[in-house]
Design a protein around this motif. Sequence first.
Motif, PDB file in Angstrom:
ATOM      1  N   LYS A  15       0.696  -1.090   0.087  1.00  0.00           N
ATOM      2  CA  LYS A  15       0.040   0.034   0.081  1.00  0.00           C
ATOM      3  C   LYS A  15       0.834   1.203   0.070  1.00  0.00           C
ATOM      4  O   LYS A  15       0.586   2.132  -0.691  1.00  0.00           O
ATOM      5  N   ASP A  18       2.411   1.494  -3.340  1.00  0.00           N
ATOM      6  CA  ASP A  18       1.386   2.069  -4.466  1.00  0.00           C
ATOM      7  C   ASP A  18       1.123   3.661  -4.178  1.00  0.00           C
ATOM      8  O   ASP A  18       0.649   4.346  -5.268  1.00  0.00           O
ATOM      9  N   ASN A  19       1.319   4.027  -3.076  1.00  0.00           N
ATOM     10  CA  ASN A  19       1.071   5.619  -2.803  1.00  0.00           C
ATOM     11  C   ASN A  19       2.313   6.309  -3.182  1.00  0.00           C
ATOM     12  O   ASN A  19       2.437   7.498  -2.898  1.00  0.00           O
ATOM     13  N   TYR A  21       5.697   5.763  -2.253  1.00  0.00           N
ATOM     14  CA  TYR A  21       6.923   5.490  -1.403  1.00  0.00           C
ATOM     15  C   TYR A  21       7.820   4.831  -1.989  1.00  0.00           C
ATOM     16  O   TYR A  21       7.577   3.763  -2.352  1.00  0.00           O
ATOM     17  N   TYR A 116       9.126   5.885   4.519  1.00  0.00           N
ATOM     18  CA  TYR A 116       7.899   5.763   5.245  1.00  0.00           C
ATOM     19  C   TYR A 116       8.255   4.289   6.152  1.00  0.00           C
ATOM     20  O   TYR A 116       9.178   3.616   5.929  1.00  0.00           O
TER      21      TYR A 116
END
Length: 209
Positions: A15, A18-19, A21, A116
């Motif tokens: 996730k 996908d964002n 990072y 992240y």
Amino acid sequence: MMNNTEIDWLEYENKAYDNGYKTVCGVDEAGRGPLAGPVFAAAVVLRKGQIIEGVNDSKKLSEKKREALFDKIKEEALYYCISLVDEKTIDDVNILNATFIAMNNAINGLAVKPDYALIDGNRIPRGIDIDCEAVVKGDAKSASVAAASILAKVSRDRYMLAMAEKYPQYKFEKHKGYGTKLHYEMLDEYGPSEIHRKSFLKTWYAKNE
């Protein structure tokens, strides 16, 4: 085990990727509860899509399995860092803040700065200067957090085994500093050592004044 199809061990990492990072680390601690010794934290960065076979929440693994995986994680992870904060600092700043310091140091000690972090638990440590997410029971949900949990746990256990040789009367090899019946019996007989967390022994001190 990591091949458990009911758990998507890369859900949180993927996730984040996908964002947008680029480098995601998992972070966990070991040793918040004991009466003696440091709190440890570890940060682990796995390759995108990487799962290290056998890694799971450290609490669900035998000591022998954790020991074997400790070396495997260090060999196969992209980056890792292990940090500790000693008992004197724990007494000075309290265990929550000491844990936050250990986590920050583990993240900052990575060879490459992540953008992240997945933090085990329900709180974001103060002072982290990258985007991050608290994952409740993350060591049972995230591949990188689970790997960090093993590095932190084994590192602390090894430290306490060394302390057992330095302070044999407390039998740290049996309880690793946790507040077991045996540990309290040793405290009653010998009093606190240099590595005991004085702030964790207020009830004991009150009883023995």
